[in-house]
Design an enzyme around this catalytic site. Structure first.
Site, PDB file in Angstrom:
ATOM      1  N   CYS A  16     -37.957  -9.665 -10.554  1.00  0.00           N
ATOM      2  CA  CYS A  16     -39.073  -8.833 -10.756  1.00  0.00           C
ATOM      3  C   CYS A  16     -39.262  -7.668 -10.046  1.00  0.00           C
ATOM      4  O   CYS A  16     -39.718  -6.693 -10.613  1.00  0.00           O
ATOM      5  CB  CYS A  16     -40.192  -9.784 -10.309  1.00  0.00           C
ATOM      6  N   ARG A  73     -42.484  -7.318   1.899  1.00  0.00           N
ATOM      7  CA  ARG A  73     -43.524  -8.081   1.336  1.00  0.00           C
ATOM      8  C   ARG A  73     -44.855  -7.568   1.687  1.00  0.00           C
ATOM      9  O   ARG A  73     -45.180  -7.312   2.802  1.00  0.00           O
ATOM     10  CB  ARG A  73     -43.493  -9.788   1.766  1.00  0.00           C
ATOM     11  N   HIS A 122     -45.732  -5.489  -8.166  1.00  0.00           N
ATOM     12  CA  HIS A 122     -44.784  -5.041  -7.255  1.00  0.00           C
ATOM     13  C   HIS A 122     -44.778  -3.263  -7.384  1.00  0.00           C
ATOM     14  O   HIS A 122     -44.450  -3.107  -8.633  1.00  0.00           O
ATOM     15  CB  HIS A 122     -43.366  -5.472  -7.754  1.00  0.00           C
TER      16      HIS A 122
HETATM   17  P1  NAP Z   1     -43.081 -22.157  -7.604  1.00  0.00           P
HETATM   18  O1  NAP Z   1     -44.588 -21.985  -7.740  1.00  0.00           O
HETATM   19  O2  NAP Z   1     -42.800 -22.873  -6.328  1.00  0.00           O
HETATM   20  O3  NAP Z   1     -42.924 -23.335  -8.758  1.00  0.00           O
HETATM   21  C1  NAP Z   1     -41.673 -24.033  -8.538  1.00  0.00           C
HETATM   22  C2  NAP Z   1     -41.721 -25.179  -9.693  1.00  0.00           C
HETATM   23  O4  NAP Z   1     -40.399 -25.608  -9.780  1.00  0.00           O
HETATM   24  C3  NAP Z   1     -42.984 -26.181  -9.972  1.00  0.00           C
HETATM   25  O5  NAP Z   1     -43.321 -26.360 -11.311  1.00  0.00           O
HETATM   26  C4  NAP Z   1     -41.904 -27.304  -9.287  1.00  0.00           C
HETATM   27  O6  NAP Z   1     -42.469 -28.617  -9.649  1.00  0.00           O
HETATM   28  C5  NAP Z   1     -40.749 -27.373 -10.011  1.00  0.00           C
HETATM   29  N1  NAP Z   1     -39.693 -27.697  -9.069  1.00  0.00           N
HETATM   30  C6  NAP Z   1     -39.394 -27.967  -7.855  1.00  0.00           C
HETATM   31  N2  NAP Z   1     -38.453 -28.844  -7.635  1.00  0.00           N
HETATM   32  C7  NAP Z   1     -37.977 -29.148  -8.776  1.00  0.00           C
HETATM   33  C8  NAP Z   1     -36.819 -30.359  -9.189  1.00  0.00           C
HETATM   34  N3  NAP Z   1     -36.150 -30.764  -8.273  1.00  0.00           N
HETATM   35  N4  NAP Z   1     -36.646 -30.568 -10.316  1.00  0.00           N
HETATM   36  C9  NAP Z   1     -37.618 -29.981 -11.424  1.00  0.00           C
HETATM   37  N5  NAP Z   1     -38.680 -29.001 -11.144  1.00  0.00           N
HETATM   38  C10 NAP Z   1     -38.618 -28.688  -9.672  1.00  0.00           C
HETATM   39  O7  NAP Z   1     -42.207 -21.073  -7.834  1.00  0.00           O
HETATM   40  P2  NAP Z   1     -42.317 -19.660  -8.799  1.00  0.00           P
HETATM   41  O8  NAP Z   1     -42.985 -18.713  -7.920  1.00  0.00           O
HETATM   42  O9  NAP Z   1     -43.178 -20.075 -10.071  1.00  0.00           O
HETATM   43  O10 NAP Z   1     -40.650 -19.387  -9.089  1.00  0.00           O
HETATM   44  C11 NAP Z   1     -40.138 -20.194  -9.802  1.00  0.00           C
HETATM   45  C12 NAP Z   1     -38.770 -19.379 -10.338  1.00  0.00           C
HETATM   46  O11 NAP Z   1     -38.998 -18.304 -10.814  1.00  0.00           O
HETATM   47  C13 NAP Z   1     -38.097 -19.229  -8.950  1.00  0.00           C
HETATM   48  O12 NAP Z   1     -36.418 -19.261  -9.232  1.00  0.00           O
HETATM   49  C14 NAP Z   1     -38.335 -17.675  -8.922  1.00  0.00           C
HETATM   50  O13 NAP Z   1     -37.243 -17.117  -7.989  1.00  0.00           O
HETATM   51  C15 NAP Z   1     -38.505 -17.117 -10.100  1.00  0.00           C
HETATM   52  N6  NAP Z   1     -39.365 -15.988 -10.259  1.00  0.00           N
HETATM   53  C16 NAP Z   1     -40.434 -16.100  -9.593  1.00  0.00           C
HETATM   54  C17 NAP Z   1     -41.338 -14.743  -9.834  1.00  0.00           C
HETATM   55  C18 NAP Z   1     -42.658 -14.592  -9.086  1.00  0.00           C
HETATM   56  O14 NAP Z   1     -43.235 -13.393  -9.413  1.00  0.00           O
HETATM   57  N7  NAP Z   1     -43.280 -15.533  -8.648  1.00  0.00           N
HETATM   58  C19 NAP Z   1     -40.901 -13.679 -10.594  1.00  0.00           C
HETATM   59  C20 NAP Z   1     -39.500 -13.665 -11.177  1.00  0.00           C
HETATM   60  C21 NAP Z   1     -38.612 -14.838 -11.103  1.00  0.00           C
HETATM   61  P3  NAP Z   1     -43.560 -29.330  -8.945  1.00  0.00           P
HETATM   62  O15 NAP Z   1     -44.974 -28.779  -8.927  1.00  0.00           O
HETATM   63  O16 NAP Z   1     -43.481 -30.868  -9.609  1.00  0.00           O
HETATM   64  O17 NAP Z   1     -43.024 -29.252  -7.412  1.00  0.00           O
END
Ligand code: NAP
Length: 359
Positions: free
Chosen positions: A158, A244, A251
């Site tokens: 992002c 951050r 961003h």
């Molecule tokens: P997040 O809010 O922490 O959500 C994580 C998700 O992953 C939850 O649905 C969680 O499920 C699931 N999860 C965790 N451990 C798991 C496992 N062992 N098996 C299957 N599912 C699992 O994270 P996020 O911010 O959405 O980011 C997710 C990904 O997108 C990351 O790789 C991040 O780098 C990428 N990303 C984020 C952004 C952003 O702006 N936030 C932008 C681009 C890319 P539970 O609820 O069951 O724990």
């Protein structure tokens, strides 16, 4: 256009929630399955996401009562039940790499928001307006994976979603050096001010791994397919600092650039205004009409005012002026969980669907 049943893997997380809310009423893609960790599996989506729901609109009716499946234990069942899946999970990189390949090998194309597969030379990292032709590497990847339909396509990080689009129409002037400082919202860490109160009235000058991604990923986006692989561009030379900041979404980047043949300020504004890509030509459902917007006002773009421009899918640019050390400097902004994550992933899927890669 054909209709597609889709899964959201990591549906309970910050990006997963964005997918769920962005896909409500999508004309081609219908969320029929949600998956997350074993902690959420077996619960309804509403129970599993609980108080973490951070979107401004309520949980879509069609998703609320879906039973969450276990993203790791149920790969074959999930792959058999949908046409493709969006994936945004927070797991160790090696586990994400393995999980996404398991889905691809089970013939379920994966639109990934994770970084685990971004560096593979046969995995396209697509910003649909910039490098849609990288999709042509998919048959090479399918050959490696031994699949007919399955493949992985990734979104870039992002942090680069504002300055790489802004620099793209200027590549014809030979961009040689770029310095970018990014000011990144807390939703980029999957957080809100409720879940990360330490970020109120604060700034943290470090985001693990972000500067490396911000310097290297643009070179893949600007790379070319040669001899069955995506070969990274060798220039421009890019240096970044990623901070951050206490902003919920959006961003911002402060950018400096040098050229081999320096264009005028007016020429750059004209290039930004004229820029269109394949998503605009194909009128893809999530494509912004005008991808790059230039603001003449000195105090724009602002995160609160401008991040939602064109449904959060446009890039806002302002403060373009000459610089004493570089040739130019400017400020740009993109919505990190819309264009920078779920929206960008959906637009990539629309492009791949329109080009027949999801048939
Ligand atoms: P997040 O809010 O922490 O959500 C994580 C998700 O992953 C939850 O649905 C969680 O499920 C699931 N999860 C965790 N451990 C798991 C496992 N062992 N098996 C299957 N599912 C699992 O994270 P996020 O911010 O959405 O980011 C997710 C990904 O997108 C990351 O790789 C991040 O780098 C990428 N990303 C984020 C952004 C952003 O702006 N936030 C932008 C681009 C890319 P539970 O609820 O069951 O724990």
């Amino acid at each position: 256009m054909k209709q597609f049943n889709v899964a959201v893997i990591g549906a309970t997380g910050m990006v997963g929630q964005r997918f769920i809310s962005q896909l409500e009423n999508h004309p081609w893609f219908h969320v029929t399955l949600v998956a997350a960790s074993a902690r959420s599996a077996g619960k309804t989506y509403e129970e599993a996401v609980g108080s973490r729901w951070a979107m401004s609109s309520p949980i879509p009716q069609a998703v609320k009562n879906l039973t969450v499946m276990d993203a790791s234990a149920d790969v074959e069942k999930i792959a058999a039940a949908v046409d493709f899946a969006f994936c945004a999970v927070d797991m160790p990189k090696n586990e994400i790499h393995e999980l996404e390949e398991r889905y691809a090998k089970a013939e379920c194309p994966i639109m990934s928001n994770n970084s685990a597969n971004r560096s593979y030379s046969d995995v396209p990292m697509i910003i649909p307006e910039l490098n849609p032709e990288h999709a042509e590497i998919i048959p090479v990847q399918r050959k490696r994976l031994g699949t007919k339909r399955g493949f992985i396509a990734v979104k870039s990080n992002c942090s680069i979603q504002s300055y790489v689009p802004a620099l793209h129409p200027l590549l014809k002037y030979g961009v040689t050096d770029v310095l970018a400082c990014t000011y990144q919202a807390i939703s980029g860490a999957g957080k809100t001010f409720q879940t990360w109160p330490e970020m109120v009235d604060n700034l943290i000058p470090y985001i693990g791994g972000e500067e490396e991604k911000s310097e290297q990923e643009p070179l893949k986006v600007w790379g070319k397919i040669e001899n069955d692989q995506i070969v990274n561009a060798v220039s421009p030379s890019i240096t970044t600092q990623c901070l951050r900041v206490p902003v919920s979404d959006g961003h911002t980047a402060a950018v400096f650039a040098k050229f081999r043949e320096k264009p005028s300020i007016e020429q750059i504004k004209a290039d930004w205004s004229a820029f269109r890509g394949v998503p605009q030509d194909l009128e893809l459902p999530s494509a912004p009409k005008q991808f790059l917007h230039y603001f003449e006002e000195n105090d724009r773009p602002q995160a609160r005012l401008d991040r939602d421009l064109e449904g959060g899918m446009a890039v806002s640019i302002g403060r373009l002026r000459p610089d004493t050390q570089y040739d130019i400097k400017f400020v740009c902004l993109s919505h990190n969980t819309l264009r920078g994550a779920a929206g960008g992933g959906i637009l990539m899927a629309e492009l791949l669907a329109a080009k027949g890669y999801l048939d």
